[in-house]
Design a protein around this motif. Structure first.
Motif, PDB file in Angstrom:
ATOM      1  N   THR A 186      43.511 -24.120  21.596  1.00  0.00           N
ATOM      2  CA  THR A 186      42.798 -24.053  22.882  1.00  0.00           C
ATOM      3  C   THR A 186      43.777 -23.802  24.023  1.00  0.00           C
ATOM      4  OG1 THR A 186      41.115 -25.560  22.048  1.00  0.00           O
ATOM      5  CG2 THR A 186      41.244 -25.312  24.439  1.00  0.00           C
ATOM      6  N   PHE A 187      44.866 -24.569  24.064  1.00  0.00           N
ATOM      7  CA  PHE A 187      45.843 -24.389  25.145  1.00  0.00           C
ATOM      8  C   PHE A 187      46.478 -22.999  25.071  1.00  0.00           C
ATOM      9  CE2 PHE A 187      46.003 -29.156  25.648  1.00  0.00           C
ATOM     10  CZ  PHE A 187      45.570 -29.153  26.968  1.00  0.00           C
ATOM     11  N   ALA A 198      43.948 -32.075  16.876  1.00  0.00           N
ATOM     12  CA  ALA A 198      45.208 -31.722  17.531  1.00  0.00           C
ATOM     13  C   ALA A 198      45.521 -30.236  17.335  1.00  0.00           C
ATOM     14  CB  ALA A 198      46.333 -32.596  16.993  1.00  0.00           C
ATOM     15  N   THR A 253      50.708 -31.697  22.552  1.00  0.00           N
ATOM     16  CA  THR A 253      49.300 -32.063  22.583  1.00  0.00           C
ATOM     17  C   THR A 253      49.036 -33.020  21.429  1.00  0.00           C
ATOM     18  OG1 THR A 253      47.025 -31.236  22.723  1.00  0.00           O
ATOM     19  CG2 THR A 253      48.509 -30.046  21.253  1.00  0.00           C
ATOM     20  N   LEU A 304      38.682 -28.967  23.645  1.00  0.00           N
ATOM     21  CA  LEU A 304      39.465 -30.189  23.844  1.00  0.00           C
ATOM     22  C   LEU A 304      38.562 -31.417  23.699  1.00  0.00           C
ATOM     23  CD1 LEU A 304      41.525 -28.919  26.932  1.00  0.00           C
ATOM     24  CD2 LEU A 304      42.265 -28.990  24.540  1.00  0.00           C
ATOM     25  N   GLU A 305      38.999 -32.399  22.930  1.00  0.00           N
ATOM     26  CA  GLU A 305      38.197 -33.596  22.617  1.00  0.00           C
ATOM     27  C   GLU A 305      37.588 -34.226  23.867  1.00  0.00           C
ATOM     28  OE1 GLU A 305      40.972 -36.063  20.369  1.00  0.00           O
ATOM     29  OE2 GLU A 305      39.689 -35.880  18.605  1.00  0.00           O
ATOM     30  N   GLY A 330      45.688 -35.553  19.195  1.00  0.00           N
ATOM     31  CA  GLY A 330      44.264 -35.689  18.925  1.00  0.00           C
ATOM     32  C   GLY A 330      43.991 -36.852  17.993  1.00  0.00           C
ATOM     33  N   ARG A 388      43.331 -27.885  16.914  1.00  0.00           N
ATOM     34  CA  ARG A 388      42.387 -27.178  17.787  1.00  0.00           C
ATOM     35  C   ARG A 388      42.890 -27.204  19.235  1.00  0.00           C
ATOM     36  NH1 ARG A 388      37.961 -30.346  17.106  1.00  0.00           N
ATOM     37  NH2 ARG A 388      38.059 -31.122  19.246  1.00  0.00           N
ATOM     38  N   HIS A 389      43.515 -28.301  19.627  1.00  0.00           N
ATOM     39  CA  HIS A 389      44.054 -28.404  20.986  1.00  0.00           C
ATOM     40  C   HIS A 389      45.189 -27.401  21.203  1.00  0.00           C
ATOM     41  CE1 HIS A 389      42.434 -32.754  21.695  1.00  0.00           C
ATOM     42  NE2 HIS A 389      41.491 -31.863  21.492  1.00  0.00           N
ATOM     43  N   HIS A 395      44.955 -33.907  27.752  1.00  0.00           N
ATOM     44  CA  HIS A 395      45.053 -33.618  26.315  1.00  0.00           C
ATOM     45  C   HIS A 395      46.437 -33.127  25.929  1.00  0.00           C
ATOM     46  CE1 HIS A 395      40.690 -33.358  27.182  1.00  0.00           C
ATOM     47  NE2 HIS A 395      40.556 -33.849  25.967  1.00  0.00           N
ATOM     48  N   GLU A 454      40.430 -29.286  34.002  1.00  0.00           N
ATOM     49  CA  GLU A 454      41.383 -29.746  32.991  1.00  0.00           C
ATOM     50  C   GLU A 454      42.802 -29.598  33.546  1.00  0.00           C
ATOM     51  OE1 GLU A 454      40.588 -30.941  29.820  1.00  0.00           O
ATOM     52  OE2 GLU A 454      42.723 -31.308  29.464  1.00  0.00           O
TER      53      GLU A 454
END
Ligand SMILES: [Zn+2]
Length: 208
Positions: A194-195, A188, A180, A132-133, A182, A190-191, A169, A142
């Motif tokens: 990640t989530f 975005a 999400t 996450l950025e 970015g 990648r987010h 995020h 988080e």
């Protein structure tokens, strides 16, 4: 049809949409995706009602910050997503954000439904948090807010009031899905990954 840098952005967004569809995170024509165009107040967004497994470049359209479909995309029957207002609100709130993505995975839906009364999910101590950025360590807290679902986007945004901050995020809508964003389409995307990974971890650790 998009040209120049908008075509590059639309192509990158399409690639992300196809990836999410392969993952099973966009069933039954659901979900919506957008990227800020080369014009600050205009956005490339997925049109409403399209099967994401068949999604093509010409299913992306251009809207303004009021959600109006712009020429030459404003042909009969072409509509922006019913959730467009959430996208435009996020771009207004975060001027540095250039992409907003919304997915409906099974784990995201289940967890947001089960944990609705807790009003948030909290993730700590996992290496993937660095996806996450701005996160440079796993040693952080988080927070992913959970708000009630509604067919009225203003109601969803109302419940998020006071919860938006540069530290978060994304957010979950109960029994519905994940939003999400970015600074880039890649961030975005990648987010979302990640989530989704965090949802899998959370689910596995608690054995729902
Ligand atoms: Zn949705």
């Amino acid at each position: 049809m998009f040209k120049g840098s908008n075509l590059v952005k639309a192509s990158e967004l399409l690639e992300a949409i196809q990836f999410f569809s392969h993952k099973g995170w966009s069933p039954a024509t659901s979900t919506n995706y957008s990227a800020r165009s080369e014009m600050k107040d205009e956005f490339i967004i997925s049109r409403s009602g399209v099967d994401k497994s068949k999604f093509q470049l010409n299913d992306l359209i251009l809207i303004n910050n009021q959600g109006d479909v712009l020429n030459p995309f404003n042909t009969p029957g072409v509509k922006s997503s019913a959730e467009t207002e959430i996208h435009t609100a996020l771009y207004e709130l975060f001027p540095e954000v250039n992409c907003v993505l919304h997915t409906h995975s099974v784990k995201g839906t289940v967890l947001s439904q089960i944990l609705q009364s807790e009003k948030e999910m909290v993730f700590e101590g996992l290496e993937i948090l660095k996806g996450l950025e701005g996160n440079s360590t796993h040693q952080l807290r988080e927070v992913l807010p959970i708000v009630p679902n509604s067919q009225d986007m203003e109601e969803i945004l109302f419940h998020m009031k006071g919860k938006f901050s540069p530290e978060i995020h994304g957010f979950l809508i109960g029994g519905h899905g994940l939003y999400t964003w970015g600074k880039t389409i890649a961030a975005a995307k990648r987010h979302v990954e990640t989530f989704e990974f965090l949802f899998e971890c959370y689910f596995t650790m608690r054995r729902f």
